[in-house]
Design a protein around this motif. Sequence first.
Motif, PDB file in Angstrom:
ATOM      1  N   LEU A  33       0.846  -1.196   0.000  1.00 29.53           N
ATOM      2  CA  LEU A  33       0.000   0.000   0.000  1.00 29.53           C
ATOM      3  C   LEU A  33       0.879   1.244   0.000  1.00 29.53           C
ATOM      4  N   THR A  34       0.686   2.097  -0.954  1.00 31.24           N
ATOM      5  CA  THR A  34       1.370   3.388  -0.950  1.00 31.24           C
ATOM      6  C   THR A  34       0.327   4.474  -1.146  1.00 31.24           C
ATOM      7  N   ILE A  35       0.577   5.602  -0.518  1.00 34.04           N
ATOM      8  CA  ILE A  35      -0.346   6.721  -0.631  1.00 34.04           C
ATOM      9  C   ILE A  35      -0.443   7.173  -2.086  1.00 34.04           C
ATOM     10  N   GLY A  36       0.687   7.162  -2.778  1.00 31.11           N
ATOM     11  CA  GLY A  36       0.702   7.588  -4.173  1.00 31.11           C
ATOM     12  C   GLY A  36      -0.141   6.691  -5.056  1.00 31.11           C
ATOM     13  N   ARG A  37      -0.003   5.398  -4.862  1.00 29.07           N
ATOM     14  CA  ARG A  37      -0.783   4.467  -5.690  1.00 29.07           C
ATOM     15  C   ARG A  37      -2.276   4.635  -5.442  1.00 29.07           C
ATOM     16  N   LEU A  38      -2.652   4.726  -4.167  1.00 27.25           N
ATOM     17  CA  LEU A  38      -4.067   4.897  -3.842  1.00 27.25           C
ATOM     18  C   LEU A  38      -4.609   6.197  -4.427  1.00 27.25           C
ATOM     19  N   ALA A  39      -3.818   7.253  -4.335  1.00 27.49           N
ATOM     20  CA  ALA A  39      -4.254   8.542  -4.875  1.00 27.49           C
ATOM     21  C   ALA A  39      -4.499   8.438  -6.377  1.00 27.49           C
ATOM     22  N   THR A  40      -3.590   7.763  -7.084  1.00 28.94           N
ATOM     23  CA  THR A  40      -3.740   7.607  -8.533  1.00 28.94           C
ATOM     24  C   THR A  40      -4.967   6.774  -8.874  1.00 28.94           C
ATOM     25  N   GLU A  41      -5.114   5.632  -8.197  1.00 31.77           N
ATOM     26  CA  GLU A  41      -6.214   4.725  -8.530  1.00 31.77           C
ATOM     27  C   GLU A  41      -7.579   5.292  -8.162  1.00 31.77           C
ATOM     28  N   LEU A  42      -7.613   6.144  -7.134  1.00 27.42           N
ATOM     29  CA  LEU A  42      -8.889   6.711  -6.689  1.00 27.42           C
ATOM     30  C   LEU A  42      -9.089   8.145  -7.187  1.00 27.42           C
ATOM     31  N   ASP A  43      -8.150   8.607  -8.031  1.00 29.31           N
ATOM     32  CA  ASP A  43      -8.223   9.958  -8.590  1.00 29.31           C
ATOM     33  C   ASP A  43      -8.332  11.003  -7.480  1.00 29.31           C
ATOM     34  N   MET A  44      -7.406  10.883  -6.513  1.00 30.74           N
ATOM     35  CA  MET A  44      -7.352  11.815  -5.394  1.00 30.74           C
ATOM     36  C   MET A  44      -5.940  12.372  -5.289  1.00 30.74           C
ATOM     37  N   SER A  45      -5.776  13.393  -4.480  1.00 31.51           N
ATOM     38  CA  SER A  45      -4.434  13.883  -4.183  1.00 31.51           C
ATOM     39  C   SER A  45      -3.841  13.037  -3.067  1.00 31.51           C
ATOM     40  N   LYS A  46      -2.518  13.009  -2.970  1.00 33.03           N
ATOM     41  CA  LYS A  46      -1.869  12.271  -1.893  1.00 33.03           C
ATOM     42  C   LYS A  46      -2.302  12.816  -0.533  1.00 33.03           C
ATOM     43  N   SER A  47      -2.376  14.134  -0.428  1.00 34.13           N
ATOM     44  CA  SER A  47      -2.783  14.731   0.850  1.00 34.13           C
ATOM     45  C   SER A  47      -4.230  14.383   1.170  1.00 34.13           C
ATOM     46  N   GLY A  48      -5.048  14.227   0.131  1.00 37.07           N
ATOM     47  CA  GLY A  48      -6.435  13.845   0.343  1.00 37.07           C
ATOM     48  C   GLY A  48      -6.557  12.450   0.916  1.00 37.07           C
ATOM     49  N   VAL A  49      -5.723  11.520   0.416  1.00 38.10           N
ATOM     50  CA  VAL A  49      -5.717  10.157   0.954  1.00 38.10           C
ATOM     51  C   VAL A  49      -5.163  10.159   2.372  1.00 38.10           C
ATOM     52  N   LEU A  50      -4.007  10.785   2.535  1.00 37.09           N
ATOM     53  CA  LEU A  50      -3.330  10.771   3.834  1.00 37.09           C
ATOM     54  C   LEU A  50      -4.165  11.457   4.912  1.00 37.09           C
ATOM     55  N   GLY A  51      -4.933  12.456   4.502  1.00 36.38           N
ATOM     56  CA  GLY A  51      -5.737  13.202   5.468  1.00 36.38           C
ATOM     57  C   GLY A  51      -6.763  12.353   6.190  1.00 36.38           C
ATOM     58  N   HIS A  52      -7.155  11.239   5.607  1.00 35.56           N
ATOM     59  CA  HIS A  52      -8.149  10.367   6.237  1.00 35.56           C
ATOM     60  C   HIS A  52      -7.529   9.450   7.290  1.00 35.56           C
ATOM     61  N   PHE A  53      -6.208   9.323   7.288  1.00 41.88           N
ATOM     62  CA  PHE A  53      -5.564   8.369   8.193  1.00 41.88           C
ATOM     63  C   PHE A  53      -4.404   8.954   8.990  1.00 41.88           C
ATOM     64  N   GLY A  54      -3.650   9.854   8.400  1.00 43.08           N
ATOM     65  CA  GLY A  54      -2.561  10.499   9.109  1.00 43.08           C
ATOM     66  C   GLY A  54      -1.201   9.888   8.873  1.00 43.08           C
ATOM     67  N   SER A  55      -1.149   8.575   8.656  1.00 47.71           N
ATOM     68  CA  SER A  55       0.132   7.906   8.408  1.00 47.71           C
ATOM     69  C   SER A  55      -0.129   6.583   7.705  1.00 47.71           C
ATOM     70  N   LYS A  56       0.930   6.024   7.120  1.00 45.14           N
ATOM     71  CA  LYS A  56       0.790   4.733   6.456  1.00 45.14           C
ATOM     72  C   LYS A  56       0.436   3.643   7.466  1.00 45.14           C
ATOM     73  N   GLU A  57       1.039   3.697   8.651  1.00 46.63           N
ATOM     74  CA  GLU A  57       0.737   2.694   9.670  1.00 46.63           C
ATOM     75  C   GLU A  57      -0.727   2.764  10.088  1.00 46.63           C
ATOM     76  N   ALA A  58      -1.254   3.970  10.250  1.00 45.24           N
ATOM     77  CA  ALA A  58      -2.665   4.117  10.609  1.00 45.24           C
ATOM     78  C   ALA A  58      -3.557   3.563   9.504  1.00 45.24           C
ATOM     79  N   LEU A  59      -3.162   3.759   8.251  1.00 41.77           N
ATOM     80  CA  LEU A  59      -3.899   3.185   7.130  1.00 41.77           C
ATOM     81  C   LEU A  59      -3.873   1.662   7.202  1.00 41.77           C
TER      82      LEU A  59
END
Length: 199
Positions: A33-59
């Motif tokens: 799982l990478t924030i960048g990959r999720l952002a691309t696949e979900l058509d979101m910004s990286k900050s938009g993805v990260l904002g829901h969890f705060g960190s990769k570990e929290a995700l």
Amino acid sequence: MSPRRSVAEALGTRSAILNRSVAIASAEGLEGLTIGRLATELDMSKSGVLGHFGSKEALQLAVLDRAGEIFRAEVWEPALPVKPGLTRLRVLCEAWISYLEREVFPGGCFFVAAAHEFDGRRGAVRDAVESRFDAWRGRLRKETLRAVDAGELPEWTDPDQLVFELLGLLMALNHAIQLHHDTQAAGRARHAVQTRLGG
């Protein structure tokens, strides 16, 4: 936009992120799982993805929770209406086999994969994986003890040994399906459960 709608949309976005993350992690691991990959696949910004969890570990921890919800719905909840003890143990095993056979997760059992990925590590994610296995072993052990108390299994039954065997059997089934694409494996697993539990 009303506050209520804003909250609902945020929850919907978070759910979409988790659903995609579960699908990726089941096949490629939680570290895949990478924030960048999720952002691309979900058509979101990286900050938009990260904002829901705060960190990769929290995700990763949130993904484990979502996978746990799916496992519960697929394996535990079908057994809740049936009689506790041996009957419930048999239903749990059948639901478990079916869950693997139908490949509910693209990469097989999410928690078997996560255990292989994190068993030699330290940290919150590894501990969360272990706690879920401990909880599942506890459920199986409880039904085994109920079956012994009711005379449905011999009084000399060692519950820890039985649970060890059932866990090993279902992990072997996951391996046979995912690695070998063995179409006979589910039938063999059912036969093994029947041999061990009767019925």
